[in-house]
Design an enzyme around this catalytic site. Structure first.
Site, PDB file in Angstrom:
ATOM      1  N   GLY A   1       0.807  -1.211   0.000  1.00 26.69           N
ATOM      2  CA  GLY A   1       0.000   0.000   0.000  1.00 26.69           C
ATOM      3  C   GLY A   1       0.837   1.257   0.000  1.00 26.69           C
ATOM      4  O   GLY A   1       2.024   1.235  -0.320  1.00 26.69           O
TER       5      GLY A   1
ATOM      6  N   GLN B   1       3.646   6.097  -8.210  1.00 25.09           N
ATOM      7  CA  GLN B   1       3.647   5.795  -9.640  1.00 25.09           C
ATOM      8  C   GLN B   1       4.429   4.527  -9.974  1.00 25.09           C
ATOM      9  O   GLN B   1       4.139   3.864 -10.977  1.00 25.09           O
ATOM     10  CB  GLN B   1       4.195   6.980 -10.438  1.00 25.09           C
ATOM     11  CG  GLN B   1       3.225   8.146 -10.548  1.00 25.09           C
ATOM     12  CD  GLN B   1       1.926   7.755 -11.230  1.00 25.09           C
ATOM     13  OE1 GLN B   1       1.915   7.019 -12.216  1.00 25.09           O
ATOM     14  NE2 GLN B   1       0.807   8.239 -10.703  1.00 25.09           N
TER      15      GLN B   1
ATOM     16  N   HIS C   1       4.374   1.707  -8.240  1.00 19.53           N
ATOM     17  CA  HIS C   1       3.392   0.630  -8.112  1.00 19.53           C
ATOM     18  C   HIS C   1       2.411   0.646  -9.286  1.00 19.53           C
ATOM     19  O   HIS C   1       2.065  -0.407  -9.841  1.00 19.53           O
ATOM     20  CB  HIS C   1       2.591   0.791  -6.817  1.00 19.53           C
ATOM     21  CG  HIS C   1       3.393   0.690  -5.563  1.00 19.53           C
ATOM     22  ND1 HIS C   1       3.603   1.757  -4.727  1.00 19.53           N
ATOM     23  CD2 HIS C   1       4.040  -0.358  -4.994  1.00 19.53           C
ATOM     24  CE1 HIS C   1       4.330   1.375  -3.695  1.00 19.53           C
ATOM     25  NE2 HIS C   1       4.618   0.099  -3.827  1.00 19.53           N
TER      26      HIS C   1
ATOM     27  N   GLY D   1       8.933  -4.595  -8.934  1.00 17.06           N
ATOM     28  CA  GLY D   1       9.804  -3.512  -9.366  1.00 17.06           C
ATOM     29  C   GLY D   1      11.271  -3.858  -9.197  1.00 17.06           C
ATOM     30  O   GLY D   1      11.660  -4.566  -8.266  1.00 17.06           O
ATOM     31  N   GLN D   2      12.096  -3.342 -10.099  1.00 16.82           N
ATOM     32  CA  GLN D   2      13.534  -3.610 -10.043  1.00 16.82           C
ATOM     33  C   GLN D   2      14.259  -2.748  -9.013  1.00 16.82           C
ATOM     34  O   GLN D   2      15.441  -2.983  -8.753  1.00 16.82           O
ATOM     35  CB  GLN D   2      14.154  -3.416 -11.432  1.00 16.82           C
ATOM     36  CG  GLN D   2      13.703  -4.465 -12.432  1.00 16.82           C
ATOM     37  CD  GLN D   2      14.254  -4.246 -13.828  1.00 16.82           C
ATOM     38  OE1 GLN D   2      14.927  -3.242 -14.093  1.00 16.82           O
ATOM     39  NE2 GLN D   2      13.961  -5.155 -14.737  1.00 16.82           N
TER      40      GLN D   2
ATOM     41  N   SER E   1       9.642   5.629  -3.902  1.00 19.05           N
ATOM     42  CA  SER E   1       9.525   4.713  -2.773  1.00 19.05           C
ATOM     43  C   SER E   1       8.479   5.254  -1.813  1.00 19.05           C
ATOM     44  O   SER E   1       8.361   6.478  -1.629  1.00 19.05           O
ATOM     45  CB  SER E   1      10.869   4.570  -2.049  1.00 19.05           C
ATOM     46  OG  SER E   1      10.713   3.901  -0.806  1.00 19.05           O
TER      47      SER E   1
END
Length: 281
Positions: free
Chosen positions: A31, A35, A37, A148-149, A186
């Site tokens: 949660g 952007q 996510h 995500g990387q 983040s």
């Protein structure tokens, strides 16, 4: 868009998709969405018929003194964002729904690649990640899952987990989403003060400079030393500055593909970033 809070409810919502053999995509999150996510959801929408996003702040991946209690819970805001990008189902279980009333008895540990980098400074973190992701995979039963990387080590752990346990899931890594000044997006960026937010892009700027130096033939050890120096001079408390092969193994003498990793604290906020570098033969 549906929101399910129980395993039974989610299963019922997904059964029609399963019986018609639709491709189910899955994006696990804690949660407080940004952007980065939403990019995962957009990628999932391109490749899948149904997209499920989980929102669950997983207590067992937080160590002592970390921010579990203070981690932002923003379900209403997250729901609006997910509706806008076409998410089909939100799965937002309680801790009791995921783990029951009793302490968990089963542990999952992915050896070797969790021993250093973030694993060294956050003992038990990746075991907690492995447990919750395995549980979510078994609950959702997706065909494809998206990560995500930015959390590169976590992505490697998930890939290894899926391979070792023969889980029939394709894992797709999505490139890091960055703010206009290069700072990796983040959920923890919200902890930064205004002054710290001005300093934070130094991580990415320093990584890009390190990449440039490597292309110029500067020795890797010298590049890493300068990278650490630049971050320390900017006010960071550096946890680690490292280089690894893409599979997280140590760099061999003639490796041309490598990944630079940084983890550092700015004030009370721990930031991580990485940069994949391809050197000319």
């Amino acid at each position: 868009m549906k929101t399910e809070t129980t395993i039974q409810g989610l299963t019922a919502s997904l059964n029609p998709a399963r019986t018609t053999r639709k491709i189910i995509g899955f994006v696990p999150t804690m949660g407080n969405l940004h952007q980065g996510h939403l990019n995962l959801v957009r990628e999932a929408k391109k490749l899948c018929d149904i997209v499920v996003v989980s929102i669950f702040v997983n207590p067992i991946q937080f160590g002592e003194g970390e921010d579990f209690e203070n981690y932002p819970r923003t379900l209403e805001q997250d729901s609006h964002l997910l509706a806008d990008v076409g998410c089909d189902i939100i799965f937002a279980p309680s801790v009791e729904q995921m783990y029951g009333k009793h302490p968990r008895l089963t542990n999952i540990s992915v050896a070797d690649i969790t021993d250093d980098l973030c694993g060294q400074s956050r003992p038990g973190h990746f075991d907690g990640v492995a447990v919750v992701v395995t549980k979510l995979f078994n609950i959702v039963q997706p065909n494809v899952a998206f990560f995500g990387q930015k959390d590169y080590q976590q992505l490697a752990v998930i890939r290894q987990l899926v391979q070792d346990l023969n889980l029939p899931i394709d894992i797709i890594g999505v490139p890091i989403a960055r703010d206009h000044d290069g700072l990796a997006l983040s959920s923890r960026n919200g902890y930064l003060s205004e002054a710290e937010r001005q300093i934070a892009p130094t991580i990415y700027q320093s990584l890009k400079l390190a990449e440039q130096q490597l292309h110029q033939g500067v020795e890797l050890v010298d590049v890493l030393d300068e990278l650490k120096f630049r971050l320390t001079a900017a006010g960071f408390v550096v946890d680690y500055v490292e280089a690894r092969q893409p599979n997280l193994q140590p760099i061999a003498q003639f490796d041309r593909d490598l990944v630079l990793f940084v983890a550092a604290k700015l004030g009370k906020t721990r930031l991580i970033d990485n940069l994949q570098v391809k050197l000319k033969a």
